[in-house]
Design an enzyme around this catalytic site. Structure first.
Site, PDB file in Angstrom:
ATOM      1  N   VAL A   1      32.057  39.054  41.553  1.00 54.12           N
ATOM      2  CA  VAL A   1      32.189  40.340  42.238  1.00 54.12           C
ATOM      3  C   VAL A   1      31.394  40.305  43.540  1.00 54.12           C
ATOM      4  CG1 VAL A   1      30.182  41.402  41.094  1.00 54.12           C
ATOM      5  CG2 VAL A   1      32.059  42.858  41.903  1.00 54.12           C
ATOM      6  N   HIS A   2      31.862  41.062  44.511  1.00 55.42           N
ATOM      7  CA  HIS A   2      31.124  41.274  45.761  1.00 55.42           C
ATOM      8  C   HIS A   2      30.921  42.785  45.881  1.00 55.42           C
ATOM      9  CE1 HIS A   2      30.898  40.870  50.449  1.00 55.42           C
ATOM     10  NE2 HIS A   2      29.745  41.181  49.894  1.00 55.42           N
ATOM     11  N   ILE A   3      29.730  43.223  45.524  1.00 59.22           N
ATOM     12  CA  ILE A   3      29.418  44.652  45.565  1.00 59.22           C
ATOM     13  C   ILE A   3      29.405  45.132  47.011  1.00 59.22           C
ATOM     14  CG2 ILE A   3      27.609  46.362  45.096  1.00 59.22           C
ATOM     15  CD1 ILE A   3      29.072  45.359  42.573  1.00 59.22           C
TER      16      ILE A   3
ATOM     17  N   GLU B   1      39.210  41.156  51.037  1.00 62.04           N
ATOM     18  CA  GLU B   1      38.660  39.853  50.676  1.00 62.04           C
ATOM     19  C   GLU B   1      39.313  39.356  49.401  1.00 62.04           C
ATOM     20  OE1 GLU B   1      34.091  40.908  52.173  1.00 62.04           O
ATOM     21  OE2 GLU B   1      34.470  40.309  50.095  1.00 62.04           O
TER      22      GLU B   1
ATOM     23  N   TYR C   1      38.564  36.537  45.985  1.00 59.72           N
ATOM     24  CA  TYR C   1      37.575  35.764  45.248  1.00 59.72           C
ATOM     25  C   TYR C   1      38.177  34.398  44.946  1.00 59.72           C
ATOM     26  CZ  TYR C   1      35.393  40.313  44.277  1.00 59.72           C
ATOM     27  OH  TYR C   1      34.804  41.548  44.398  1.00 59.72           O
TER      28      TYR C   1
END
Length: 280
Positions: free
Chosen positions: A144-146, A94, A96
């Site tokens: 952020v994407h945890i 992915e 951001y």
């Protein structure tokens, strides 16, 4: 009398500019890319409510560009964008993204993907420094994407690691930066995993839920948030989970298929007490 009136009017105008608010948002747009079933015009109708948007789950730079172009069409204003490199531990990756209204926000410098030497994050956070156009105050936007992982243990490891990342942000940009850490944390703000970072910073949204349930009007989990320092110079005016299916007149089924299974988090803030732009 006319001169006095004009002077007073000028003072009021300058004062309004100096204390102008900036509307900030964060939104997991669930596999944002250019494809037939992704309703980017509807996304833009929602995103136009903010001046600056952090986006997670960007699958292609073309998808982010399509959002920027759609925002320009719906607002009749100039917008800009910034995308990170793709990241991920497997073939699934992915990006951001940031998109912002040029009349309200300007990019400064420091676009950086976090160097995760201990490989704690599946998708390393991304950050950059911006300024409020009205009062020239600088702020750092990080996103952020945890990872969701197989269990809460996987998520908790990354949430705990955010404490070190927060310290890194403060050391990297300015001596006293106005930091906004935004994203999909896949973890409720009440989780014990937040204990370390909470000594320095806290999630703004603590009630409600931001993920769309399959049932219309129902929301499941509070996974999306904006984190600011406990002693932040940012004056937060308001925060909200924006119920975009209701705004667009969509069922949750259609919203999940064409827009996202997450609702955005919007905030209104004032940066007038932050450090004026200068060298790091």
């Amino acid at each position: 009398m006319k001169k006095i009136f004009l002077a007073a009017l000028m003072l009021l105008t300058l004062s309004a500019q100096a204390f102008a608010d900036v509307r900030i948002g964060t939104w997991n747009l669930e596999h944002l890319s250019v494809r037939p079933n992704k309703d980017i015009p509807s996304i833009a109708k929602v995103a136009q409510h903010v001046d600056f948007l952090a986006v997670q789950e960007v699958m292609s730079e073309e998808g982010l560009l399509a959002l920027k172009n759609a925002l320009e069409q719906v607002t009749h204003e100039k917008w800009s964008m910034l995308a990170s490199d793709a990241s991920g531990r497997s073939s699934y990756k992915e990006m951001y993204g940031f998109v912002w209204r040029d009349s309200a926000v300007t990019y400064l410098d420091g676009a950086t993907t976090y160097i995760d030497r201990r490989d704690l994050f599946a998708r390393e956070p991304f950050s950059a420094r911006f300024k409020s156009t009205a009062d020239k105050s600088a702020f750092v936007a990080a996103t952020v994407h945890i990872v969701y992982g197989k269990s809460t243990k996987d998520r908790s490891k990354e949430i705990t690691a955010l404490g070190d990342y927060w310290d890194w942000l403060g050391q990297t940009y300015t001596k006293k930066p106005a930091i906004l850490l935004m994203g999909d944390f896949n973890t409720k703000p009440t989780s014990p995993a937040w204990a370390d970072i909470r000594t320095r910073a806290s999630p703004l949204v603590t009630d409600g839920a931001s993920t769309l349930s399959v049932k219309d009007g129902k929301f499941a989990n509070l996974y999306d948030n904006i984190i600011v320092a406990n002693d932040s110079p940012i004056k937060v005016k308001s925060t909200q989970i924006f119920n975009y299916p209701a705004f667009l007149g969509m069922t949750h089924e259609k919203a999940r298929k064409t827009v996202s299974d997450h609702a955005p988090i919007f905030m209104q803030a004032q940066f007038t007490n932050t450090l004026a732009v200068g060298k790091n």
